[in-house]
Design a protein around this motif. Structure first.
Motif, PDB file in Angstrom:
ATOM      1  N   VAL A 173       1.067  -2.181  -0.171  1.00  0.00           N
ATOM      2  CA  VAL A 173       0.195   0.069   0.092  1.00  0.00           C
ATOM      3  C   VAL A 173       1.047   1.211  -0.074  1.00  0.00           C
ATOM      4  O   VAL A 173       1.994   1.531   0.721  1.00  0.00           O
ATOM      5  CB  VAL A 173      -1.062   0.157   1.422  1.00  0.00           C
ATOM      6  CG1 VAL A 173      -2.021   1.383   1.440  1.00  0.00           C
ATOM      7  CG2 VAL A 173      -2.012  -1.158   1.430  1.00  0.00           C
ATOM      8  N   PRO A 174       0.808   2.336  -1.075  1.00  0.00           N
ATOM      9  CA  PRO A 174       1.736   3.367  -1.027  1.00  0.00           C
ATOM     10  C   PRO A 174       1.325   3.851  -0.256  1.00  0.00           C
ATOM     11  O   PRO A 174       0.606   4.098   0.461  1.00  0.00           O
ATOM     12  CB  PRO A 174       1.053   3.942  -2.071  1.00  0.00           C
ATOM     13  CG  PRO A 174      -0.015   3.534  -2.371  1.00  0.00           C
ATOM     14  CD  PRO A 174      -0.443   1.993  -1.945  1.00  0.00           C
ATOM     15  N   ASP A 175       2.503   4.185   0.920  1.00  0.00           N
ATOM     16  CA  ASP A 175       2.966   5.011   2.146  1.00  0.00           C
ATOM     17  C   ASP A 175       2.065   6.427   2.257  1.00  0.00           C
ATOM     18  O   ASP A 175       1.480   6.962   3.559  1.00  0.00           O
ATOM     19  CB  ASP A 175       4.453   5.704   2.343  1.00  0.00           C
ATOM     20  CG  ASP A 175       5.117   4.573   2.532  1.00  0.00           C
ATOM     21  OD1 ASP A 175       4.244   3.091   3.482  1.00  0.00           O
ATOM     22  OD2 ASP A 175       6.055   4.067   3.083  1.00  0.00           O
ATOM     23  N   ARG A 176       1.594   6.945   1.059  1.00  0.00           N
ATOM     24  CA  ARG A 176       0.803   8.363   1.419  1.00  0.00           C
ATOM     25  C   ARG A 176      -0.526   8.325   1.720  1.00  0.00           C
ATOM     26  O   ARG A 176      -1.362   8.750   2.585  1.00  0.00           O
ATOM     27  CB  ARG A 176       0.869   8.569   0.414  1.00  0.00           C
ATOM     28  CG  ARG A 176       0.423  10.653  -0.379  1.00  0.00           C
ATOM     29  CD  ARG A 176       0.541  11.271   0.330  1.00  0.00           C
ATOM     30  NE  ARG A 176      -0.662  12.547   0.268  1.00  0.00           N
ATOM     31  CZ  ARG A 176      -1.433  12.166   0.860  1.00  0.00           C
ATOM     32  NH1 ARG A 176      -2.300  11.461   1.979  1.00  0.00           N
ATOM     33  NH2 ARG A 176      -2.131  13.538   0.914  1.00  0.00           N
ATOM     34  N   LEU A 177      -0.860   7.018   1.940  1.00  0.00           N
ATOM     35  CA  LEU A 177      -2.385   6.652   1.562  1.00  0.00           C
ATOM     36  C   LEU A 177      -2.608   6.068   2.828  1.00  0.00           C
ATOM     37  O   LEU A 177      -4.039   6.253   3.827  1.00  0.00           O
ATOM     38  CB  LEU A 177      -3.051   5.249   0.518  1.00  0.00           C
ATOM     39  CG  LEU A 177      -2.587   5.255  -0.508  1.00  0.00           C
ATOM     40  CD1 LEU A 177      -3.338   4.782  -1.073  1.00  0.00           C
ATOM     41  CD2 LEU A 177      -3.516   6.959  -0.673  1.00  0.00           C
ATOM     42  N   PHE A 178      -1.262   5.454   4.520  1.00  0.00           N
ATOM     43  CA  PHE A 178      -2.080   5.489   5.390  1.00  0.00           C
ATOM     44  C   PHE A 178      -2.097   6.913   6.019  1.00  0.00           C
ATOM     45  O   PHE A 178      -2.484   7.556   7.265  1.00  0.00           O
ATOM     46  CB  PHE A 178      -0.658   5.237   5.968  1.00  0.00           C
ATOM     47  CG  PHE A 178      -0.387   3.435   5.261  1.00  0.00           C
ATOM     48  CD1 PHE A 178      -1.462   2.055   6.478  1.00  0.00           C
ATOM     49  CD2 PHE A 178       0.437   3.050   4.718  1.00  0.00           C
ATOM     50  CE1 PHE A 178      -1.398   1.010   5.934  1.00  0.00           C
ATOM     51  CE2 PHE A 178       0.086   2.046   4.431  1.00  0.00           C
ATOM     52  CZ  PHE A 178      -0.762   0.604   4.778  1.00  0.00           C
ATOM     53  N   GLN A 179      -2.231   8.237   5.733  1.00  0.00           N
ATOM     54  CA  GLN A 179      -1.868   9.568   6.141  1.00  0.00           C
ATOM     55  C   GLN A 179      -3.455   9.916   5.893  1.00  0.00           C
ATOM     56  O   GLN A 179      -3.919  11.002   6.090  1.00  0.00           O
ATOM     57  CB  GLN A 179      -0.837  10.113   5.247  1.00  0.00           C
ATOM     58  CG  GLN A 179       1.094  10.020   5.992  1.00  0.00           C
ATOM     59  CD  GLN A 179       1.360  11.275   5.170  1.00  0.00           C
ATOM     60  OE1 GLN A 179       0.793  12.311   5.079  1.00  0.00           O
ATOM     61  NE2 GLN A 179       2.589  10.415   4.442  1.00  0.00           N
ATOM     62  N   VAL A 180      -4.346   9.440   5.080  1.00  0.00           N
ATOM     63  CA  VAL A 180      -5.786   9.602   4.501  1.00  0.00           C
ATOM     64  C   VAL A 180      -6.010   9.208   6.007  1.00  0.00           C
ATOM     65  O   VAL A 180      -5.989   8.760   6.823  1.00  0.00           O
ATOM     66  CB  VAL A 180      -6.285   8.893   3.464  1.00  0.00           C
ATOM     67  CG1 VAL A 180      -7.206   9.104   3.481  1.00  0.00           C
ATOM     68  CG2 VAL A 180      -5.264   9.780   2.507  1.00  0.00           C
ATOM     69  N   SER A 199      -1.725  -0.958  10.539  1.00  0.00           N
ATOM     70  CA  SER A 199      -2.624  -1.121  10.820  1.00  0.00           C
ATOM     71  C   SER A 199      -3.305  -0.938   9.372  1.00  0.00           C
ATOM     72  O   SER A 199      -3.155  -0.197   8.499  1.00  0.00           O
ATOM     73  CB  SER A 199      -3.750  -0.653  11.556  1.00  0.00           C
ATOM     74  OG  SER A 199      -4.651  -0.469  11.169  1.00  0.00           O
ATOM     75  N   CYS A 200      -3.886  -1.964   8.498  1.00  0.00           N
ATOM     76  CA  CYS A 200      -4.672  -1.695   7.109  1.00  0.00           C
ATOM     77  C   CYS A 200      -5.724  -1.244   7.530  1.00  0.00           C
ATOM     78  O   CYS A 200      -6.603  -0.758   6.476  1.00  0.00           O
ATOM     79  CB  CYS A 200      -5.518  -3.273   6.854  1.00  0.00           C
ATOM     80  SG  CYS A 200      -4.046  -4.352   6.660  1.00  0.00           S
ATOM     81  N   THR A 201      -6.600  -0.419   9.346  1.00  0.00           N
ATOM     82  CA  THR A 201      -6.909   0.278   9.085  1.00  0.00           C
ATOM     83  C   THR A 201      -7.325   1.441  10.054  1.00  0.00           C
ATOM     84  O   THR A 201      -6.583   1.406  10.526  1.00  0.00           O
ATOM     85  CB  THR A 201      -8.407  -0.633   9.913  1.00  0.00           C
ATOM     86  OG1 THR A 201      -8.370  -0.246  10.556  1.00  0.00           O
ATOM     87  CG2 THR A 201      -9.755  -1.093   8.428  1.00  0.00           C
ATOM     88  N   SER A 202      -8.198   2.697   9.598  1.00  0.00           N
ATOM     89  CA  SER A 202      -7.820   3.713  10.388  1.00  0.00           C
ATOM     90  C   SER A 202      -8.626   3.835  11.632  1.00  0.00           C
ATOM     91  O   SER A 202      -9.342   3.127  11.471  1.00  0.00           O
ATOM     92  CB  SER A 202      -7.997   5.435   9.293  1.00  0.00           C
ATOM     93  OG  SER A 202      -9.528   4.995   9.565  1.00  0.00           O
ATOM     94  N   GLY A 203      -7.390   4.099  12.455  1.00  0.00           N
ATOM     95  CA  GLY A 203      -7.903   4.467  14.103  1.00  0.00           C
ATOM     96  C   GLY A 203      -9.365   4.944  14.548  1.00  0.00           C
ATOM     97  O   GLY A 203      -9.927   5.404  13.620  1.00  0.00           O
ATOM     98  N   SER A 204      -9.633   4.244  15.611  1.00  0.00           N
ATOM     99  CA  SER A 204     -10.833   4.576  16.136  1.00  0.00           C
ATOM    100  C   SER A 204     -11.156   4.434  17.278  1.00  0.00           C
ATOM    101  O   SER A 204     -10.020   5.225  18.102  1.00  0.00           O
ATOM    102  CB  SER A 204     -11.684   2.840  16.786  1.00  0.00           C
ATOM    103  OG  SER A 204     -10.881   1.385  16.743  1.00  0.00           O
ATOM    104  N   GLY A 205     -11.858   4.576  18.406  1.00  0.00           N
ATOM    105  CA  GLY A 205     -12.087   4.935  19.733  1.00  0.00           C
ATOM    106  C   GLY A 205     -11.948   6.809  19.823  1.00  0.00           C
ATOM    107  O   GLY A 205     -12.525   7.746  18.886  1.00  0.00           O
ATOM    108  N   ASP A 206     -11.438   6.897  20.925  1.00  0.00           N
ATOM    109  CA  ASP A 206     -10.971   8.681  21.072  1.00  0.00           C
ATOM    110  C   ASP A 206     -10.688   9.505  20.045  1.00  0.00           C
ATOM    111  O   ASP A 206     -11.563  10.432  19.491  1.00  0.00           O
ATOM    112  CB  ASP A 206     -10.772   8.677  22.334  1.00  0.00           C
ATOM    113  CG  ASP A 206     -10.383   8.396  23.614  1.00  0.00           C
ATOM    114  OD1 ASP A 206     -12.028   7.927  23.658  1.00  0.00           O
ATOM    115  OD2 ASP A 206      -9.881   8.006  24.451  1.00  0.00           O
ATOM    116  N   SER A 207     -10.343   8.793  19.275  1.00  0.00           N
ATOM    117  CA  SER A 207      -9.658   9.720  18.094  1.00  0.00           C
ATOM    118  C   SER A 207     -10.677   9.782  16.934  1.00  0.00           C
ATOM    119  O   SER A 207     -10.963  11.144  16.287  1.00  0.00           O
ATOM    120  CB  SER A 207      -7.806   9.150  17.464  1.00  0.00           C
ATOM    121  OG  SER A 207      -8.778   7.601  16.826  1.00  0.00           O
ATOM    122  N   SER A 208     -11.650   8.967  17.230  1.00  0.00           N
ATOM    123  CA  SER A 208     -12.246   8.430  15.882  1.00  0.00           C
ATOM    124  C   SER A 208     -13.678   9.671  16.058  1.00  0.00           C
ATOM    125  O   SER A 208     -14.299  10.387  15.610  1.00  0.00           O
ATOM    126  CB  SER A 208     -12.844   7.051  15.537  1.00  0.00           C
ATOM    127  OG  SER A 208     -14.110   7.073  15.055  1.00  0.00           O
TER     128      SER A 208
END
Length: 603
Positions: A173-180, A199-208
């Motif tokens: 996965v291109p690194d830039r896409l993890f910054q989305v 991680s294959c998914t963006s964060g969850s919990g408080d940040s979400s």
């Protein structure tokens, strides 16, 4: 009394773009294999797709949203929608679409959301999607896409959400896409999770939760800003209009100062049209016909309009019935029909609002040009003939209930900025129930253009329009009026139809053609148009071709057969016709005058 140009109207209608949009969307409908009851209002004959379901347009009739989720489509994606240059949202979520994502979708440079989730798409993600610099949401989850994620997606500067989960994608996965802000690559054979690098998914919990709260706050702030901006614009507009003479521009008692939308149709206030036309000043009169005068006007946003102020329109049931009729007519949208912008009603007034057109009417371009203005060349006249036929075909055969014009003539065929034909003045043509024969107690139309059965019995049908169209074809070829008493000086026929029939029998076609063309025309095409005109003007309405057949004949199909059939019976009819004609006196005491005569009465 001069021949009246009932509607010297029409403004800048940019028809090419909406037509290309409609063609592209209709091709998408076909490629998706929509069933007959799906998108049933998508009519290929309509120039403007902005009235179609599942389609949204901006103020300039540019398609900006196509949303057709969960409709069960099983076909493929059409590459032709690449022409939708203003498209910002394309949502086809939850269907069963197969095949690949066309490379052409990389041309949709205005796109902000591409949602193709939960389909059966195969193949690779096109690298051309990297051209979509405005793209914010790319949602391709739950398909059968394979291969790598294109590196070009890393260059999308506005991307905030990329969801590619549950496909057959592989590789890094291109690194830039993890910054989305939001991403999901799970359910693939991708390298994002190896060695816990990402991680294959963006964060969850408080940040979400914080992210969602931030979005909510941003939306609320945005709405408040828009409301404040709207109040400022309204305050500014009122300030600019304080200079109007209030003693002149007053509300009519009973008028409701509001707008009611019928699709894209507007209801104007009486005061708004008073202001636009300078209180219906005689200086702004464009023309006058059986239903009243037409005024040039300018709206507050500098849009030029033409306002038809009706003088003898009677509508059973009053205002409500008039609104229903106008609403029905407003859906008659075709490249060759005059577009109705809106209307206005008061207890004593009925007004129709149209765009203003600078190129005026065919009659003007044939006979009333000012010094220095160019006449219509033969190629343009051919386009006018075909375009008019297509407009009438739409009224007769694609509107339900069908619409009969009742006054087809060169003065009522208008020209847009590209000199394409636009049929005007059908705004109050009666809506016809196909189960009934329409009978009127008074005949509406212009002498020389009126079909004989309508004149004698008051019974009208679409075949009365076809007769008028045939006369209009003769106007286009000859440049002459339908009735011209100057021909009496040459001991010739007053009626243009009789004059042309005589010259056609004598094989003197050169004498028929408008001299202003300076012999710059194709004689075979002239002969074809004359034959179509004579077929359309047969005495018996049952013998006249339908407008769909007229269109085919003008396109070169079926004319020879119809002409031969007509020739076989014309000799007998001509003998009877000549016998009857000798009974009429066309001298100076005739009830007809030199110019076109408008007959009043209900349509």
């Amino acid at each position: 009394m001069k021949l009246i140009l009932i509607l010297l109207v029409l403004g800048n209608l940019h028809l090419a773009a909406p037509d290309a949009q409609g063609d592209a969307l209709f091709d998408l409908r076909s490629s998706l294999k929509a069933s007959p009851d799906q998108l049933a209002d998508w009519n290929q004959n309509q120039v403007n797709p902005c009235t179609w379901s599942k389609v949204s347009c901006d103020a300039n009739n540019n398609v900006f949203s196509v949303s057709m989720s969960f409709m069960g489509f099983t076909g493929t994606l059409s590459p032709r929608i690449r022409v939708l240059s203003k498209l910002t949202i394309l949502s086809l979520q939850g269907n069963q679409i197969t095949g690949g994502i066309p490379e052409d979708y990389g041309n949709l440079t205005s796109l902000t959301m591409l949602d193709l989730e939960s389909n059966r798409l195969t193949g690779q993600i096109p690298s051309s999607l990297g051209n979509l610099k405005n793209l914010q949401f790319l949602i391709l989850s739950q398909n059968n896409l394979e291969g790598p994620i294109p590196d070009s997606l890393s260059s999308l500067p506005n991307l905030t959400s990329i969801l590619l989960g549950y496909n057959n994608l592989s590789g890094p996965v291109p690194d830039r896409l993890f910054q989305v802000s939001k991403f999901n690559f799970t359910g693939n054979r991708l390298n994002c999770g190896f060695n816990n690098t990402h991680s294959c998914t963006s964060g969850s919990g408080d940040s979400s939760k914080k992210s969602k709260a931030g979005i909510l706050i941003g939306v609320i702030v945005g709405i408040l800003v828009l409301l404040l901006l709207g109040c400022f614009v309204l305050f500014f507009w009122r300030g600019r209009h304080k200079g109007y003479k209030r003693e002149v521009f007053v509300d009519v008692p009973g008028e409701v100062d509001r707008r009611i939308a019928f699709g894209q149709l507007k209801r104007f206030s009486w005061r708004e049209l008073q202001v636009a036309t300078d209180n219906f000043s005689e200086r702004n009169v464009l023309g006058q016909g059986g239903f009243g005068k037409v005024y040039k006007g300018v709206l507050g946003d500098n849009t030029k309009i033409a306002v038809k102020r009706l003088t003898d329109y009677e509508s059973p049931g009053g205002d409500a019935a008039f609104q229903r009729e106008v609403e029905m007519i407003s859906v008659a949208v075709h490249r060759n029909l005059l577009r109705l912008i809106g209307f206005c009603t008061t207890p004593t007034e009925r007004l129709l609002v149209y765009p203003y057109m600078h190129n005026l009417s065919v009659a003007y371009r044939l006979r009333e040009l000012k010094t220095g203005e160019a006449v219509l060349d033969w190629a343009t006249r051919k386009r006018v003939a075909l375009g008019t036929a297509r407009g009438l075909e739409y009224l007769h055969e694609h509107c339900n209930p069908k619409i009969i014009h009742r006054d087809v003539k060169a003065a009522n065929v208008l020209l847009d900025e590209d000199f394409e034909a636009v049929v005007g003045d059908f705004g109050l043509a009666k809506l016809v129930d196909v189960r009934k024969t329409n009978v009127t107690t008074q005949v509406r139309g212009t002498m020389g253009h009126i079909a004989p059965e309508y004149l004698s019995t008051g019974k009208s049908s679409e075949r009365t329009d076809i007769f008028g169209y045939g006369i209009m074809l003769l106007e286009i070829v000859t440049g002459q009026r339908a009735i011209d008493f100057s021909r009496l000086e040459e001991e010739d026929d007053v009626l243009l139809l009789d004059h042309v029939k005589k010259l056609e029998r004598e094989k003197r076609l050169d004498a028929i053609v408008d001299r202003n063309l300076n012999k710059k025309y194709n004689m075979e095409e002239v002969e074809m148009m004359i034959k179509v005109a004579l077929l359309c003007t047969q005495g018996s309405p049952e013998d006249r071709p339908a407008m769909s057949e007229v269109v085919r004949m003008l396109e070169g199909e079926g004319l020879a057969e119809r002409w031969e059939e007509w020739q076989n019976v014309e000799v007998t009819r001509r003998q009877e016709y000549d016998r009857l004609q000798r009974r009429f006196d066309w001298g100076e005491d005739s009830i007809y005058n030199q110019d076109a005569i408008e007959l009043s009465g209900g349509r």
